[in-house]
Design an enzyme around this catalytic site. Structure first.
Site, PDB file in Angstrom:
ATOM      1  CB  CYS A  45      78.127  21.412  84.859  1.00 48.64           C
ATOM      2  SG  CYS A  45      77.950  23.046  83.937  1.00 48.64           S
TER       3      CYS A  45
HETATM    4  C1  BEZ Z   1      76.653  21.432  80.390  1.00 51.12           C
HETATM    5  O1  BEZ Z   1      77.141  21.615  81.434  1.00 51.12           O
HETATM    6  O2  BEZ Z   1      76.576  20.556  79.724  1.00 51.12           O
HETATM    7  C2  BEZ Z   1      76.252  22.707  79.412  1.00 51.12           C
HETATM    8  C3  BEZ Z   1      75.959  23.917  80.432  1.00 51.12           C
HETATM    9  C4  BEZ Z   1      75.696  25.110  79.693  1.00 51.12           C
HETATM   10  C5  BEZ Z   1      75.634  25.208  78.261  1.00 51.12           C
HETATM   11  C6  BEZ Z   1      76.006  23.896  77.525  1.00 51.12           C
HETATM   12  C7  BEZ Z   1      76.324  22.830  78.211  1.00 51.12           C
END
Ligand code: BEZ
Length: 211
Positions: A45
């Site tokens: 994210c």
């Molecule tokens: C991420 O943004 O890295 C992420 C968020 C939730 C689950 C897996 C990855």
């Protein structure tokens, strides 16, 4: 209830990093992209939000307002913004909606019924000036999105809205487009002054009309 292409995008009011947002009012008569991410302070994210901030001028050129969303509270969004600016080299320059009670997430069906963690997944909604949903894409949490592809689809949608053309497989800005079958040859002669090539009666290609 699930949203479909052509449905009116549900209106809502919510807190965001740029103050309270009344969604339809905020979009005005322009285009919008509403995209959700699973959680603040997560690695994928963080890269996505930095990329969208870097692409903001591209969205502006297309008169598209971009809004991010997760079910985290506003204080988290604000604290995380500093990490995004520091690690991605671009500070947030668009609103990030805080949806801790999942009001918007539920309206847009951003949490899959099978999700064990009640987190939004990576949904993307493109909304037209008529407030209708023009595109829905859903990615799993583990896959960062390709926002160049979102811009490519917006270019296609805007060409369709403005010029009655469609775009072929793997089309990229600057390449030829397709005259939609609903336009007769007689109308096409007038509508496409650069001319067009009839490959078959139903496949007529013309240079991108807005260049
Ligand atoms: C991420 O943004 O890295 C992420 C968020 C939730 C689950 C897996 C990855």
């Amino acid at each position: 209830m699930a949203l479909h292409l052509g449905d009116t995008a549900p209106d809502f009011t919510a807190e965001s990093t740029e103050g309270p947002i009344a969604f339809h009012h905020y979009l005005g008569d322009g285009w919008g992209v509403l995209f959700s991410h699973p959680a603040d302070f997560t690695p994928v994210c963080t890269t996505e939000l930095g990329r969208v901030a870097a692409l903001k001028p591209e969205f502006d050129t297309r008169k598209v307002k971009v809004l991010g969303l997760s079910v985290d509270p506003l204080e988290d969004h604000e604290a995380w913004s500093a990490d995004i600016a520091e690690t991605q080299g671009t500070a947030l320059n668009f609103p990030l909606i805080a949806d801790p009670d999942r009001t918007v997430a539920d309206l847009y069906d951003m949490v899959p019924p099978a999700a064990e963690n009640n987190l939004t997944v990576r949904s993307v909604f493109v909304i037209g000036p008529d407030k209708k949903v023009k595109l829905i894409i859903t990615y799993p949490a583990s896959t960062g999105r390709n926002f160049d592809e979102i811009l490519r689809v917006i270019d296609s949608l805007q060409l369709t809205a403005n010029y009655s053309v469609a775009t072929p497989v793997d089309w990229k800005r600057g390449e030829d487009v397709i005259i939609v079958p609903a336009v007769s040859d007689a109308d096409a002669d007038a509508k496409f002054p650069k001319g067009y090539t009839t490959v078959t009666p139903y496949l007529r290609v013309t240079p991108q009309p807005d260049l």
